[in-house]
Write an enzyme that holds these catalytic residues in place. Structure first.
Site, PDB file in Angstrom:
ATOM      1  N   HIS A 101       0.826  -1.209   0.000  1.00 39.03           N
ATOM      2  CA  HIS A 101       0.000   0.000   0.000  1.00 39.03           C
ATOM      3  C   HIS A 101       0.856   1.252   0.000  1.00 39.03           C
ATOM      4  CE1 HIS A 101       1.154  -0.313   4.229  1.00 39.03           C
ATOM      5  NE2 HIS A 101       0.804   0.945   4.371  1.00 39.03           N
ATOM      6  N   ASP A 103       0.478   5.180   1.866  1.00 36.28           N
ATOM      7  CA  ASP A 103      -0.325   5.667   2.993  1.00 36.28           C
ATOM      8  C   ASP A 103      -1.418   6.664   2.592  1.00 36.28           C
ATOM      9  OD1 ASP A 103       0.964   3.995   4.760  1.00 36.28           O
ATOM     10  OD2 ASP A 103       2.509   5.460   5.259  1.00 36.28           O
ATOM     11  N   HIS A 261       4.690   0.180   0.202  1.00 37.63           N
ATOM     12  CA  HIS A 261       5.442  -0.507   1.252  1.00 37.63           C
ATOM     13  C   HIS A 261       4.592  -1.609   1.862  1.00 37.63           C
ATOM     14  CE1 HIS A 261       3.403   2.872   3.214  1.00 37.63           C
ATOM     15  NE2 HIS A 261       3.390   2.155   4.323  1.00 37.63           N
ATOM     16  N   ARG A 276       5.513   6.752  14.717  1.00 38.63           N
ATOM     17  CA  ARG A 276       5.229   7.083  13.319  1.00 38.63           C
ATOM     18  C   ARG A 276       4.651   8.484  13.186  1.00 38.63           C
ATOM     19  NH1 ARG A 276       0.436   6.459   9.980  1.00 38.63           N
ATOM     20  NH2 ARG A 276       0.828   5.352   8.031  1.00 38.63           N
TER      21      ARG A 276
HETATM   22  O1  LIG Z   1       5.452  -1.069  10.557  1.00 36.37           O
HETATM   23  C1  LIG Z   1       5.899  -0.949   9.418  1.00 36.37           C
HETATM   24  O2  LIG Z   1       6.944  -1.468   9.047  1.00 36.37           O
HETATM   25  C2  LIG Z   1       5.156  -0.122   8.414  1.00 36.37           C
HETATM   26  C3  LIG Z   1       3.733   0.072   8.801  1.00 36.37           C
HETATM   27  C4  LIG Z   1       3.030   0.979   7.834  1.00 36.37           C
HETATM   28  O3  LIG Z   1       2.505   0.570   6.849  1.00 36.37           O
HETATM   29  C5  LIG Z   1       3.059   2.423   8.111  1.00 36.37           C
HETATM   30  O4  LIG Z   1       3.555   2.844   9.155  1.00 36.37           O
HETATM   31  O5  LIG Z   1       2.569   3.177   7.263  1.00 36.37           O
HETATM   32 FE   LIG Z   2       1.795   2.251   5.642  1.00 36.89          FE
END
Ligand SMILES: O=C(O)CCC(=O)C(=O)O
Ligand SMILES: [Fe+2]
Length: 285
Positions: A101, A103, A261, A276
């Site tokens: 996906h 984001d 990702h 994040r």
């Molecule tokens: O935890 C991760 O490695 C990525 C998770 C994810 O898709 C994000 O944080 O947008």
């Molecule tokens: Fe993500």
């Protein structure tokens, strides 16, 4: 590219580079950030190792990339609403981001960048993969490029919105990540976007598709599903992919406008916790 202040080492042929010579806990000079940003546009995702930063320092660093996006239906940390804690405990089975996906593709203005900082990592596993959507586009034949040029995708983020409006013990979302919150009334969680997206800064074209993509606008269901499956498979060829193994203190910043990702869920019974921050983006064209 010549760098005067940092060292940049690609980690794969497809995309991704590690940046050396930067301590994110210290103020970052304009010239240094300029080089980091250039490396980021070139490699699409940059990584920093062994960083020791506070939430305040991460927020300060994030603001250099643009405005911080506050998630409409996932709660931020109590003291730092700008930061989502992406957490998987020993007991959790759900892994946030465990699909290819990009984001917030359901939003009319999806995230420009996402910054992830590793607080706790499993002893093995829990890597993140990134797929280069410029390469995926460039690898298409002239015929396919021509056909894809005018296609629009319809992208939906309702699953997450629905999950956030109730909370049951069985909810697979529960406890497995940042906690859902009630979205504002009238929040738009579906959007049309061009399948071939032009990066607003590099001006390069890339395929723009992800898990939120439901159908191609104006196509019959069978046609749409057939093409989407084909595009998804094409986008994730090993040649387009890089894989990053996290350690405590690792930081990644990726460009959602030209990458997909995928968070790998291969560490059952172990903990992984990330801080994040997402950066606001523009309307894709
Ligand atoms: O935890 C991760 O490695 C990525 C998770 C994810 O898709 C994000 O944080 O947008
Ligand atoms: Fe993500």
């Amino acid at each position: 590219m010549v760098y005067k202040h940092i060292e940049v080492k690609p980690i794969a042929g497809a995309c991704g580079a590690e940046v050396f010579g930067v301590d994110l806990a210290k103020p970052i000079k304009r010239a240094v950030f300029g080089e980091i940003y250039k490396a980021w546009l070139k490699h699409q995702v940059v990584f920093f190792r062994d960083q020791k930063i506070t939430p305040e320092q991460q927020i300060k660093f994030a603001k250099k990339w643009g405005g911080i996006h506050i998630h409409p239906f996932v709660k931020g940390m109590a003291k730092y609403p700008e930061i989502l804690e992406v957490k998987k405990t020993e007991k959790d089975t759900y892994t946030f981001g465990n699909r290819w996906h990009t984001d917030q593709m359901f939003s009319p203005t999806p995230a420009k960048a996402t910054m992830l900082y590793a607080k706790e990592t499993p002893s093995f596993g829990g890597d993140t993969q990134f797929a280069n959507m410029y390469l995926a586009y460039e690898a298409l034949s002239p015929g396919m490029k021509k056909m894809f040029k005018s296609i629009k995708t319809f992208n939906v983020g309702d699953g997450n919105k629905r999950r956030s409006t109730y909370s049951s013990r069985n909810d697979r979302y529960k406890g497995a990540s940042a906690q859902p919150k009630k979205p504002p009334k009238g929040l738009k969680t579906n959007s049309e976007h061009p399948l071939v997206r032009t990066h607003p800064e590099t001006k390069k074209k890339g395929l723009y598709i992800g898990v939120h993509t439901q159908n191609l606008v104006g196509f019959e269901r069978e046609e749409s599903e057939f093409l989407i499956n084909m595009i998804r498979e094409h986008c994730t060829k090993p040649e387009f992919i890089t894989r990053f193994g996290w350690k405590k203190g690792s930081m990644a910043i990726w460009d959602n406008r030209c990458l997909q990702h995928y968070a790998i869920s291969d560490y059952p019974g172990q903990r992984r916790r990330m801080h994040r921050i997402t950066i606001k983006g523009d309307k894709p064209f």
